[in-house]
Design a protein around this motif. Structure first.
Motif, short mmCIF file in Angstrom:
data_model
loop_
_atom_site.label_atom_id
_atom_site.label_comp_id
_atom_site.label_asym_id
_atom_site.label_seq_id
_atom_site.Cartn_x
_atom_site.Cartn_y
_atom_site.Cartn_z
N ARG A 36 0.83 -1.21 0.00
CA ARG A 36 0.00 0.00 0.00
C ARG A 36 0.86 1.24 0.00
O ARG A 36 1.91 1.29 0.61
CB ARG A 36 -0.87 0.03 1.25
CG ARG A 36 -2.01 -0.89 1.15
CD ARG A 36 -3.07 -0.45 2.14
NE ARG A 36 -4.25 -1.19 1.82
CZ ARG A 36 -4.90 -1.95 2.68
NH1 ARG A 36 -4.50 -2.04 3.90
NH2 ARG A 36 -5.96 -2.61 2.30
N LEU A 105 -10.40 8.67 -3.48
CA LEU A 105 -9.73 7.47 -3.95
C LEU A 105 -9.84 7.40 -5.47
O LEU A 105 -10.85 7.81 -6.04
CB LEU A 105 -10.41 6.23 -3.34
CG LEU A 105 -9.91 4.86 -3.75
CD1 LEU A 105 -8.54 4.57 -3.15
CD2 LEU A 105 -10.89 3.79 -3.30
N PRO A 132 -5.00 8.24 -2.54
CA PRO A 132 -4.66 6.83 -2.75
C PRO A 132 -5.17 6.32 -4.09
O PRO A 132 -6.20 6.77 -4.60
CB PRO A 132 -5.36 6.11 -1.60
CG PRO A 132 -6.22 7.08 -0.92
CD PRO A 132 -5.95 8.44 -1.47
N TYR A 170 -9.37 2.12 2.71
CA TYR A 170 -9.17 3.50 2.30
C TYR A 170 -10.35 4.42 2.58
O TYR A 170 -10.19 5.63 2.64
CB TYR A 170 -8.85 3.57 0.80
CG TYR A 170 -7.60 2.84 0.46
CD1 TYR A 170 -6.37 3.46 0.58
CD2 TYR A 170 -7.64 1.52 0.05
CE1 TYR A 170 -5.20 2.79 0.29
CE2 TYR A 170 -6.47 0.84 -0.24
CZ TYR A 170 -5.25 1.48 -0.13
OH TYR A 170 -4.11 0.80 -0.41
#
Length: 175
Positions: A36, A105, A132, A170
């Motif tokens: 990650r 995201l 992310p 997330y």
């Protein structure tokens, strides 16, 4: 809303001959391990997904295959997310640059015409370092060579439950 049991019977990523998603079959994966990037996983990531989660957040979804995009977007909507689907990495960058409210995201396919999902992830990391990115792919020579290994990968085909489990790392749940 979808019948969760019905949706869990299918995998996203490999349409069958009739255009519907195929049943989940074991697929050999040829990817290197992935790690990650960015922030620490949310506390909800430690728990196993039940399939009944409601998530919160704004998600930019990048997928060039319209059939896969339609099915996945319905699942993401059903989870409570505000989803913006775009068909290419180039359009994704334009979208990221022009929105007033930022995304939480980016979920992107890897193999696309033009810029790949890995190239997109690297651009996002350069310009929006706290955003992310989750990659998804059935197979990619780029990934097999280790490019993009710093990003989370959700292998195709994936089930609704696998998608939820990945997103739990997330995005916060609504309750």
């Amino acid at each position: 809303m979808f019948d969760h049991a019905f949706m869990d019977e299918f995998s996203i990523g490999q349409p069958a001959e009739d255009g519907l998603p195929s049943s989940p079959l074991p697929q050999p994966q040829h990817f290197l391990s992935v790690a990650r990037r960015t922030r620490t996983p949310l506390p909800s990531a430690a728990r196993r997904a039940t399939g009944h989660e409601v998530l919160r957040g704004r998600l930019l979804y990048v997928e060039d295959n319209v059939r896969i995009a339609e099915i996945t977007e319905m699942m993401l909507d059903d989870l409570g997310l505000f989803v913006t689907w775009v068909p290419s990495a180039e359009v994704a960058l334009q979208q990221l640059d022009s929105v007033e409210e930022p995304f939480d995201l980016v979920f992107t396919d890897v193999v696309m015409p033009g810029m790949s999902g890995v190239e997109l992830a690297k651009r996002i990391e350069e310009y929006w370092p706290d955003l992310p990115v989750i990659l998804t792919s059935g197979f990619s020579h780029e990934l097999a060579l280790g490019h993009g290994s710093e990003y989370e990968l959700l292998p195709k085909p994936f089930t609704r439950l696998a998608l939820i489990q990945c997103l739990l790392g997330y995005l916060p749940t609504a309750y």
